[in-house]
Design an enzyme around this catalytic site. Sequence first.
Site, PDB file in Angstrom:
ATOM      1  N   ASP A 148      -3.294 -12.520 -39.111  1.00 50.45           N
ATOM      2  CA  ASP A 148      -4.549 -11.997 -38.543  1.00 50.45           C
ATOM      3  C   ASP A 148      -4.269 -11.414 -37.154  1.00 50.45           C
ATOM      4  O   ASP A 148      -3.138 -11.384 -36.704  1.00 50.45           O
ATOM      5  CB  ASP A 148      -5.592 -13.116 -38.455  1.00 50.45           C
ATOM      6  CG  ASP A 148      -5.186 -14.193 -37.460  1.00 50.45           C
ATOM      7  OD1 ASP A 148      -4.014 -14.601 -37.484  1.00 50.45           O
ATOM      8  OD2 ASP A 148      -6.017 -14.619 -36.644  1.00 50.45           O
ATOM      9  N   HIS A 460       1.247 -12.134 -46.331  1.00 51.77           N
ATOM     10  CA  HIS A 460      -0.135 -12.077 -45.845  1.00 51.77           C
ATOM     11  C   HIS A 460      -0.060 -11.672 -44.375  1.00 51.77           C
ATOM     12  O   HIS A 460       0.064 -12.523 -43.485  1.00 51.77           O
ATOM     13  CB  HIS A 460      -0.804 -13.440 -46.019  1.00 51.77           C
ATOM     14  CG  HIS A 460      -2.243 -13.453 -45.626  1.00 51.77           C
ATOM     15  ND1 HIS A 460      -3.257 -13.156 -46.498  1.00 51.77           N
ATOM     16  CD2 HIS A 460      -2.845 -13.710 -44.432  1.00 51.77           C
ATOM     17  CE1 HIS A 460      -4.423 -13.240 -45.876  1.00 51.77           C
ATOM     18  NE2 HIS A 460      -4.193 -13.579 -44.612  1.00 51.77           N
ATOM     19  N   ASP A 506       4.310 -14.614 -53.969  1.00 48.53           N
ATOM     20  CA  ASP A 506       4.618 -13.491 -53.075  1.00 48.53           C
ATOM     21  C   ASP A 506       3.531 -12.442 -53.265  1.00 48.53           C
ATOM     22  O   ASP A 506       3.759 -11.367 -53.817  1.00 48.53           O
ATOM     23  CB  ASP A 506       6.010 -12.917 -53.392  1.00 48.53           C
ATOM     24  CG  ASP A 506       6.395 -11.818 -52.403  1.00 48.53           C
ATOM     25  OD1 ASP A 506       5.676 -11.649 -51.395  1.00 48.53           O
ATOM     26  OD2 ASP A 506       7.403 -11.128 -52.652  1.00 48.53           O
ATOM     27  N   GLU A 515       1.691 -16.362 -45.660  1.00 52.35           N
ATOM     28  CA  GLU A 515       1.349 -15.793 -44.359  1.00 52.35           C
ATOM     29  C   GLU A 515       2.565 -15.888 -43.430  1.00 52.35           C
ATOM     30  O   GLU A 515       3.415 -16.752 -43.591  1.00 52.35           O
ATOM     31  CB  GLU A 515       0.158 -16.532 -43.733  1.00 52.35           C
ATOM     32  CG  GLU A 515      -0.315 -15.874 -42.443  1.00 52.35           C
ATOM     33  CD  GLU A 515      -1.703 -16.337 -41.992  1.00 52.35           C
ATOM     34  OE1 GLU A 515      -2.234 -17.288 -42.588  1.00 52.35           O
ATOM     35  OE2 GLU A 515      -2.237 -15.724 -41.043  1.00 52.35           O
TER      36      GLU A 515
END
Length: 537
Positions: A148, A460, A506, A515
């Site tokens: 993020d 991710h 994956d 992530e």
Amino acid sequence: MNDLSVFRINQAGYASGLPVCIAFLGEGTVRLIDCSDTILMELNPSAAPVDQASGDRVSVLNFGVLPEGCYTLENNGITRKLSVLKKPWQPVVDMLVKGLYFQRCGCDLKKEFAGIYAHPACHKAPAAEWENRKSVRLVTGGWHDAGDYGKYVGPGAVTVGHLLYAWKLFPDSFSDSLNIPESGNGIPDILNEARYELDWMLKMQRSDGAFYHKLTKDHFAPFIMPQDDTDPEYLIPVSHCATAAAAACLALASRVYADFDADFSGRALSAALRGWTWLEANPDFIPFRNPEGVRTGWYGERTDSDDRFWAACELFAATGEINFRKAAEELYQGGQSLTQFGWADVGGMGGLCCLFDLREKADSILYSRLKSEFLSRTEEALRLSAASGYGTSLSPDHYVWGSILPIMANAISMILNYLITGRVDMRDAALLQWHYAFGMNALNLSFVTGIGEISVMHPHHRPSGADGIDAPVPGLIVGGPNKCFPYPVHRERLGENLPPAKYYLDELPSADTNEIAIYWNSPTVFVGAFFNMISHS
Ligand SMILES: [Zn+2]
């Protein structure tokens, strides 16, 4: 793929000064053949028991120290090549540090440094305090924390801590030529890169000395490029853990940067001391909770004792003032986990400071007693490695979210044990954890993007998902198998019977297994820097 299935190797290569170990899943004779087709060695391993974590019949084969060259492993006509080099892991360590450069927020990632992953500056706007929207500050910089775009003080502090100790203990593994904007300035690039986060961390301090817990939006962005993520960011309330971790990290930074930038060193120490003063004035721990309406990363903890312990150790190391030693002694005697090196428990970071930087200065409690406890606790890491078919230092029921962290933390513990005692069994078990990260595992997969013949392709990670480039941003390690806390939808897909070490996807949406995070790159840098330094030059 069948030819790859019986041999699991470190796909980043092997070092000529260290034993070459692989994981073997087949039966019968294994031959080691050199590039002129000469059989150098034949091993006849006994049938391996079932490895609890993976369900595989697998054992570690040790070929000993081999000279530089190309080799072939052969078993019943199945072959796999492996290479032995003098310094195979220098480029790997470089890529792991450069991976953090790609996480930089608030600046252009220029083509000359970032290549095809270049993008314009992101998150440039000033941020308001969540609880007082009229108070607005410019808090740009730092690294995006993980997949993020949030920036979190506690996780950032431990990440920088790993990097600074890696540089202090293994300086020969770091250069000033990683092709980042500061390269060539006479300061090792690992310190240049860490400084980018430290400058941001200083901005995250409130006037009373406390540190904001994080700088994020009220929700996670979709999979868009960072420069397109333009919703407002907020300074989310201060916390005890963020303040103590930042104080520790900045006190450490004040020592590390003293020879490079005295002004910055002084500012870092002053900020650390003000953080400590706030902690003393606010002795009662209040756990951080996301305010109503905020849904970004929580990073909550049940205690700040470990963060305060690390801070007290670092402040004693930075100032020599006896009150910090007394505080550290009290916190140590209250109980610390000396083999923990992650954001949730930084007890090991305080121990590391005592054992390697304070030494006798720390006196009997923080040195002799702490050393004896630390060495005794590292036996567990060694035991776990020995009990695993792949040599992985993790019990089958501890494949948590980010299982790479306890594995790397155990590698760090065993490396520190080796540095103190010279025990080669500790060093060699730590080396198996390094091999795990690059393919000597139940998935036959390198968990680091861009490294190895079979590596993670769909992390991710928002920029990797949104940039339209097939290959993910390089040099980033993913969390890996997670059977303890998978998303329910993934538990349903993977099933209850799949062994923990294979509980992995994956796939881009799989934050639970795939992530990336800055604080997983950094312990891997530490481990790699050690093995790079001791491999033959
Ligand atoms: Zn950004």
